[in-house]
Scaffold this motif. Structure first.
Motif, PDB file in Angstrom:
ATOM      1  N   ILE A 194       0.842  -1.207   0.000  1.00 22.32           N
ATOM      2  CA  ILE A 194       0.000   0.000   0.000  1.00 22.32           C
ATOM      3  C   ILE A 194       0.870   1.248   0.000  1.00 22.32           C
ATOM      4  O   ILE A 194       0.651   2.184  -0.777  1.00 22.32           O
ATOM      5  N   THR A 253      -3.418   0.465  -4.696  1.00 26.97           N
ATOM      6  CA  THR A 253      -4.708   1.020  -4.284  1.00 26.97           C
ATOM      7  C   THR A 253      -5.597  -0.022  -3.636  1.00 26.97           C
ATOM      8  O   THR A 253      -6.637   0.318  -3.066  1.00 26.97           O
ATOM      9  N   GLU A 254      -5.205  -1.289  -3.728  1.00 24.44           N
ATOM     10  CA  GLU A 254      -5.930  -2.368  -3.055  1.00 24.44           C
ATOM     11  C   GLU A 254      -5.035  -3.590  -2.990  1.00 24.44           C
ATOM     12  O   GLU A 254      -4.291  -3.884  -3.927  1.00 24.44           O
ATOM     13  N   ARG A 294      -5.744  -7.574  -2.041  1.00 21.04           N
ATOM     14  CA  ARG A 294      -6.805  -8.543  -1.731  1.00 21.04           C
ATOM     15  C   ARG A 294      -6.199  -9.939  -1.764  1.00 21.04           C
ATOM     16  O   ARG A 294      -5.393 -10.258  -2.655  1.00 21.04           O
ATOM     17  N   VAL A 333      -8.750  -7.901   2.724  1.00 22.90           N
ATOM     18  CA  VAL A 333      -8.606  -6.772   1.823  1.00 22.90           C
ATOM     19  C   VAL A 333      -8.000  -5.597   2.580  1.00 22.90           C
ATOM     20  O   VAL A 333      -8.310  -5.380   3.759  1.00 22.90           O
ATOM     21  N   TRP A 355      -6.875  -1.340   2.015  1.00 24.51           N
ATOM     22  CA  TRP A 355      -6.976  -0.158   1.173  1.00 24.51           C
ATOM     23  C   TRP A 355      -6.215   1.003   1.809  1.00 24.51           C
ATOM     24  O   TRP A 355      -6.126   1.095   3.039  1.00 24.51           O
ATOM     25  N   ARG A 393      -0.991   8.947   3.487  1.00 21.02           N
ATOM     26  CA  ARG A 393      -1.683   7.668   3.344  1.00 21.02           C
ATOM     27  C   ARG A 393      -1.623   6.889   4.645  1.00 21.02           C
ATOM     28  O   ARG A 393      -0.544   6.673   5.196  1.00 21.02           O
ATOM     29  N   ILE A 445      -3.701   3.217   6.381  1.00 20.61           N
ATOM     30  CA  ILE A 445      -4.161   1.934   5.846  1.00 20.61           C
ATOM     31  C   ILE A 445      -5.292   1.392   6.700  1.00 20.61           C
ATOM     32  O   ILE A 445      -5.240   1.457   7.934  1.00 20.61           O
ATOM     33  N   THR A 476      -7.708  -2.293   6.928  1.00 20.21           N
ATOM     34  CA  THR A 476      -7.858  -3.653   6.423  1.00 20.21           C
ATOM     35  C   THR A 476      -9.077  -4.307   7.060  1.00 20.21           C
ATOM     36  O   THR A 476      -9.453  -3.982   8.199  1.00 20.21           O
ATOM     37  N   LEU A 515     -16.237  -0.118   0.757  1.00 15.01           N
ATOM     38  CA  LEU A 515     -15.667   0.970  -0.039  1.00 15.01           C
ATOM     39  C   LEU A 515     -16.448   2.267   0.134  1.00 15.01           C
ATOM     40  O   LEU A 515     -15.878   3.363   0.105  1.00 15.01           O
ATOM     41  N   LEU A 520     -15.160   4.288   3.119  1.00 17.12           N
ATOM     42  CA  LEU A 520     -13.771   4.752   3.212  1.00 17.12           C
ATOM     43  C   LEU A 520     -13.607   6.267   3.206  1.00 17.12           C
ATOM     44  O   LEU A 520     -12.849   6.802   4.023  1.00 17.12           O
TER      45      LEU A 520
END
Length: 399
Positions: free
Chosen positions: A101, A106-107, A109, A137, A139, A148, A150, A152, A170, A173
């Protein structure tokens, strides 16, 4: 109206309820870890089968880079782990989804139901498989100025998260990013104030004590400590060695002060000013306990320094008790939250007298009267003190 493709019409309204709570009803909660735990519980109630979730935030505390907030199914509160500054040099970070990340993904998974040899090799995946989790997952959580963090989520649902579950997460977020940024910046503001002015002064400033001249009269024990021969050291030692020496010296002096309830208000070059408010039980006794522990720490530091050929560090400490004005002082645009008054001046003068009398710690008669019978004090006699009309009876404390 038909539901959007791949979105379960039962899940979507429930996720919207969680979003409404996060947007409107979480505003009174100060701490992001509490909000995050409540969010996960509400997601479960909304039909999104979250069993484990983490929030990784960077706060740039003087001692640690950030924090990892972890929630797992059945937990009433999230667990917070501090993250050291050197974490990004460690193999567990380099071999982690967080590394991906921070590297721009951007993801991330991972289907945890398939054999580990078929997927990524991150060790955390094997740990989650061992707990029965089936899907994971991660993001980025975008804050202002390109920062940024994170978030999860993981589930133990057979087959993993459905598309509707992912869509519901999503949807949350952007709001989670706003909510977390506000709390993180509040925490950062508190951290900065605690770091630069002390915890108590920081609380007062956050509560609105920002006007020049605002303050209160506090009765407190005051200590002022100063390093000896620092000018010669700073002139002759390499810069990095001087900084390292000062930091080690301040650690030795400061940690006992904080441990015994004192508050360091400022560092001035190689000196420090600290108070122990008498509203605290045994404040004066606690000050001397802090002095004793600081002396032990300094002895250990000098022993360590001698092994590398450095001369021992000497210092003087003046101690007094009295009323001080505690508040904002300075120019219109640059304030200092500190203490002033004759009691502070007296402590400063006693620190200066430690050089003349050859005793590292001197306390006034007023202070000695408070701790009489608890500590062994050596009477030094009466001495004139600059700025005061009458001689002051002084006592040495050997700790």
């Amino acid at each position: 109206m038909n539901a959007p493709p791949d979105i379960d019409p039962v899940i979507e309204p429930s996720a919207s309820e969680v979003l409404h709570w996060l947007t409107n009803d979480a505003r009174d909660e100060r701490f992001i870890d509490n909000i995050f735990a409540e969010l996960c519980v509400r997601l479960q109630r909304a039909g999104i089968p979250v069993k484990r979730a983490t929030l990784h935030v960077v706060v740039n505390h003087p001692q640690w880079l950030g924090a990892k907030i972890t929630w797992e199914n059945g937990m009433r509160a999230a667990v917070i782990e501090r993250v050291d500054y050197d974490v990004r040099e460690r193999s567990q970070y380099i071999d982690s989804p967080a590394y991906e990340i921070h590297g721009g993904a951007t993801e991330v998974r991972e289907n945890l139901e398939r054999d580990s040899s078929d997927g990524r090799k991150h060790a955390v995946y094997d740990e989650m498989r061992a707990k029965g989790l089936t899907d994971y997952v991660a993001w980025p959580l975008y804050h202002t100025l390109g920062k940024r963090h994170i978030v999860t989520f993981a589930t133990d649902r057979p087959g993993g998260f459905e598309d509707a579950h992912i869509a519901g997460l999503l949807k949350l977020l952007p709001v989670l990013a706003l909510v977390s940024e506000i709390r993180i910046k509040n925490r950062l503001a508190r951290t900065l104030l605690e770091t630069y002015v002390g915890s108590h002064a920081g609380e007062l400033i956050l509560a609105g004590a920002t006007r020049r001249g605002s303050g209160t009269t506090v009765r407190a024990a005051i200590m002022i400590c100063d390093l000896r021969d620092f000018t010669a050291i700073s002139d002759n030692w390499p810069r990095d060695d001087v900084i390292d020496l000062l930091n080690s010296y301040f650690d030795a002096m400061s940690e006992p002060i904080a441990r015994h309830g004192g508050e360091i208000l400022k560092f001035v070059g190689d000196g420090l000013l600290a108070i122990f408010p008498l509203s605290q039980q045994s404040a004066c006794a606690n000050l001397l306990r802090a002095v004793s522990e600081a002396r032990q720490a300094m002895a250990a530091l000098n022993e360590k320094n001698s092994e590398s050929g450095r001369a021992p560090l000497n210092y003087g400490t003046g101690v007094h008790v009295g009323d001080v004005m505690y508040g904002n002082i300075g120019s219109r645009t640059r304030l200092d939250f500190t203490v002033i008054g004759p009691a502070v001046n007296m402590a400063s003068r006693l620190e200066t007298l430690t050089k003349q009398l050859g005793r590292p710690v001197l306390v006034s008669r007023a202070f000695a009267d408070v701790v009489e019978g608890e500590f062994d004090l050596e009477r030094m006699g009466e001495y004139p003190v600059r700025g005061f009309n009458e001689p002051v009876e002084l006592f040495a404390y050997h700790g």
